[in-house]
Design an enzyme around this catalytic site. Sequence first.
Site, mmCIF file in Angstrom:
data_model
loop_
_atom_site.group_PDB
_atom_site.id
_atom_site.type_symbol
_atom_site.label_atom_id
_atom_site.label_comp_id
_atom_site.label_asym_id
_atom_site.label_seq_id
_atom_site.Cartn_x
_atom_site.Cartn_y
_atom_site.Cartn_z
ATOM 1 N N CYS A 191 -1.053 8.499 4.089
ATOM 2 C CA CYS A 191 -1.783 8.823 5.337
ATOM 3 C C CYS A 191 -0.847 9.088 6.508
ATOM 4 C CB CYS A 191 -2.780 7.726 5.636
ATOM 5 S SG CYS A 191 -3.920 7.469 4.267
ATOM 6 N N GLY A 192 0.463 9.055 6.289
ATOM 7 C CA GLY A 192 1.411 9.532 7.295
ATOM 8 C C GLY A 192 1.942 8.495 8.258
ATOM 9 N N GLU A 193 1.415 7.265 8.195
ATOM 10 C CA GLU A 193 1.802 6.298 9.221
ATOM 11 C C GLU A 193 3.082 5.534 8.882
ATOM 12 O OE1 GLU A 193 -0.743 6.067 7.218
ATOM 13 O OE2 GLU A 193 -1.036 4.041 6.458
ATOM 14 N N ALA A 234 0.823 -1.222 0.000
ATOM 15 C CA ALA A 234 0.000 0.000 0.000
ATOM 16 C C ALA A 234 0.848 1.260 0.000
ATOM 17 C CB ALA A 234 -0.912 0.012 1.222
ATOM 18 N N CYS A 235 2.095 1.144 0.452
ATOM 19 C CA CYS A 235 2.861 2.363 0.735
ATOM 20 C C CYS A 235 4.172 2.443 -0.032
ATOM 21 C CB CYS A 235 3.220 2.416 2.214
ATOM 22 S SG CYS A 235 1.841 2.104 3.291
ATOM 23 N N ASN A 249 4.187 7.703 3.605
ATOM 24 C CA ASN A 249 3.128 7.331 2.654
ATOM 25 C C ASN A 249 1.963 8.328 2.784
ATOM 26 O OD1 ASN A 249 2.272 6.570 5.206
ATOM 27 N ND2 ASN A 249 1.003 4.950 4.394
ATOM 28 N N PRO A 303 -4.754 3.552 8.865
ATOM 29 C CA PRO A 303 -6.138 4.028 9.056
ATOM 30 C C PRO A 303 -7.194 2.932 8.880
ATOM 31 C CG PRO A 303 -5.087 5.085 7.130
ATOM 32 C CD PRO A 303 -4.060 4.195 7.746
ATOM 33 N N THR A 304 -6.891 1.923 8.085
ATOM 34 C CA THR A 304 -7.805 0.800 7.786
ATOM 35 C C THR A 304 -9.176 1.271 7.278
ATOM 36 O OG1 THR A 304 -8.788 0.477 10.018
ATOM 37 C CG2 THR A 304 -6.685 -0.593 9.600
ATOM 38 N N GLY A 305 -9.134 2.288 6.416
ATOM 39 C CA GLY A 305 -10.371 2.853 5.861
ATOM 40 C C GLY A 305 -11.309 1.807 5.283
ATOM 41 N N THR A 306 -10.817 0.947 4.393
ATOM 42 C CA THR A 306 -11.700 -0.071 3.829
ATOM 43 C C THR A 306 -11.596 -1.405 4.563
ATOM 44 O OG1 THR A 306 -10.156 0.157 2.008
ATOM 45 C CG2 THR A 306 -12.456 0.360 1.471
ATOM 46 N N GLY A 340 -0.223 3.720 -2.738
ATOM 47 C CA GLY A 340 -0.202 5.165 -2.539
ATOM 48 C C GLY A 340 1.237 5.642 -2.474
HETATM 49 P P1 ADP Z 1 -7.003 -0.068 3.373
HETATM 50 O O1 ADP Z 1 -8.030 -0.090 4.448
HETATM 51 O O2 ADP Z 1 -7.588 0.047 1.995
HETATM 52 O O3 ADP Z 1 -6.002 -1.199 3.446
HETATM 53 P P2 ADP Z 1 -5.861 2.275 4.698
HETATM 54 O O4 ADP Z 1 -7.001 3.217 4.850
HETATM 55 O O5 ADP Z 1 -5.415 1.526 5.912
HETATM 56 O O6 ADP Z 1 -6.135 1.261 3.491
HETATM 57 O O7 ADP Z 1 -4.625 3.067 4.154
HETATM 58 C C1 ADP Z 1 -3.342 2.512 4.244
HETATM 59 C C2 ADP Z 1 -2.461 3.054 3.184
HETATM 60 O O8 ADP Z 1 -2.915 2.574 1.918
HETATM 61 C C3 ADP Z 1 -2.449 4.554 3.029
HETATM 62 O O9 ADP Z 1 -1.652 5.240 3.931
HETATM 63 C C4 ADP Z 1 -1.925 4.652 1.630
HETATM 64 O O10 ADP Z 1 -0.527 4.443 1.588
HETATM 65 C C5 ADP Z 1 -2.644 3.528 0.933
HETATM 66 N N1 ADP Z 1 -3.909 4.007 0.344
HETATM 67 C C6 ADP Z 1 -5.090 4.205 0.947
HETATM 68 N N2 ADP Z 1 -6.010 4.679 0.093
HETATM 69 C C7 ADP Z 1 -5.398 4.793 -1.095
HETATM 70 C C8 ADP Z 1 -5.785 5.233 -2.396
HETATM 71 N N3 ADP Z 1 -6.993 5.683 -2.674
HETATM 72 N N4 ADP Z 1 -4.845 5.191 -3.343
HETATM 73 C C9 ADP Z 1 -3.618 4.765 -3.102
HETATM 74 N N5 ADP Z 1 -3.200 4.339 -1.920
HETATM 75 C C10 ADP Z 1 -4.056 4.352 -0.923
#
Ligand code: ADP
Length: 589
Positions: A282-284, A98-99, A280, A437-440, A127
């Site tokens: 989101c900064g983490e 992801a990063c 990356n 952040p674990t957004g998704t 990202g």
């Molecule tokens: P997820 O829940 O989809 O695994 P996170 O919200 O935990 O993702 O984000 C973790 C990292 O994933 C972010 O800091 C970033 O590096 C990458 N990331 C998140 N969203 C995106 C996006 N839309 N495009 C590219 N990279 C992303």
Amino acid sequence: MIAMPKNLPQPQLKPNTEVVLQKRYLRKSLDGKLSETPRDLFWRVASAIAAEEGKYERSSREPEALARDFYDLMTGWKFLPNSPTLMNAGTDLGQLSACFVLPVGDSIEEIFDAVKYAAMIHKSGGGTGFSFSRLRPKESRVGSTGGVASGPVSFLRIFNTATEQIKQGGTRRGANMGILRVDHPDILDFIRAKEKEGEFNNFNLSVGLTEAFMQAVEKDEHYDLRAPNTGEVVDRLRARDVFDLLVKKAWQSGDPGIVFLDRINRDNPTPDQGEIESTNPCGEQPLLPFEACNLGSINLACFYLPGHNDDADPARDGIDWAELRRVVHLSVRFLDNVIDASLFPLPRIAETVRKNRKIGLGVMGFADLLFELGVPYNSREGIALAERVMGFVQEEGHKASVELAKERGPFPAYPASTYAKAKKGPYRNATVTTIAPTGTLSIIAGCSSGVEPLFALCFTRNILDGERLVEVNPYFEAALAATGLASHELMDSVVAKGSIQDMDFLPAKLRKVFVTAMDIEPVWHLRMQAAFQRHTDNAVSKTVNLSNTATEQDIFDIYWLAYKEGCKGVTVYRDGCKSIQVLATGEGQ
Ligand code: ADP
């Protein structure tokens, strides 16, 4: 490929999991039809990651059995790897991180190389973070043409536009972090870059603060601005004026955030490979130029032991530590295997990743665990729990990395690392823990995100394509039902408000435990971030939420506390300061 066992159980999907998996994660054939089920997906990932085990002669695990363990780990919603691993493991693309951080050099060629590399990374779901600090200031001479340079902020626009045009997997856009050092001559332009709403919307911006700058703020002194291309001091600014401007802009729009660069580099385990200049998006995850890192998160909500909670007996604290230990060890093995399974978009990136083998194991569902245990987020008990849980994950994570080093050897750059000098390790991984952040992921696992409190007890979630999901927190629903006070009218008003703090007729304990991000005083947000940071190798993704009426002084105080408390950076968000929010309570919808 490891064949799917005939009796492999179907995953029990959480309410919103299916929608999210269908939209983003399940493989589709060329005509757009789904070509896999959720069970296929998790087996594809589990088997591809477990297959890597076969490479290691001295492995203590057998790939088939490990694949089943990984499958159960994910479909029990105890651990999930970051999105690119779920999307791409076992596919031809095979990009699983992801990063990423990319360098931006001070020439047209290098700038456009970075744009191209970023496009390749975005296409594969990752990202990117960049430091623009090496670019010469605007209006400085360009040797080859006799013209003048346009400066970092102007080039930032090119990266932003390129990002706009590339949709990942046909759905989401890429995300970026842009960092500029506070001693760059264009720093004031950079701080103001997101003044206009919608500008640079594919970027999070952070100012890289140095120790020298923070001391100049403290002593109310001026500090030097230096042109990176010549090393000359071209100007001096009063540090407090710059800090105040930073605070003002963060108050207006949430951007820019701040990162403490010297502190990040103090913790850089491999300084022989250069300085860390960016994180990356989101900064983490601070990373070296051309470095990538794959993340994964453990869902803490799964480790509550009902009926095992006794205030008088510290051994009965309601947490299944033995299971958490097992899951941490399995997750570290999973994330280390991901590195081997991953195909990287550039040879330079593959090389850096394989030298350091950084992984980022973190947690999600922390707010849920607090609800289960009946502990308020904004309390000393809440902070103590964070320290205990993350301290445990960190300690066991490091042990797991030591065990892997015995089976597979330490990360190749270990001998020159700070660990070797301090006689720690040997570790398989240069870093082990990161709080994402674990957004998704948190939607898939059906838990609260990262280490954040709940945004609201009930809310509608705007997801892709304008679709909305209504969610009531299940722990709140159960606790409210137990009081016998639940009713449709009450639920309607909780949906409208998101919070129960002004509902005096509800029991005090219920109101204390079921707090939301906006109910929690900013200082408690910050203390919680600092508590997790104390037990995390990399950094912590966390937003300090402020009410709409918060003042610039409040933000100043939070920034200062973040500095004093040892955080690596901080992001604030004042409610309502942007017109589009990803999450929204009922009010104002
Ligand atoms: P997820 O829940 O989809 O695994 P996170 O919200 O935990 O993702 O984000 C973790 C990292 O994933 C972010 O800091 C970033 O590096 C990458 N990331 C998140 N969203 C995106 C996006 N839309 N495009 C590219 N990279 C992303």
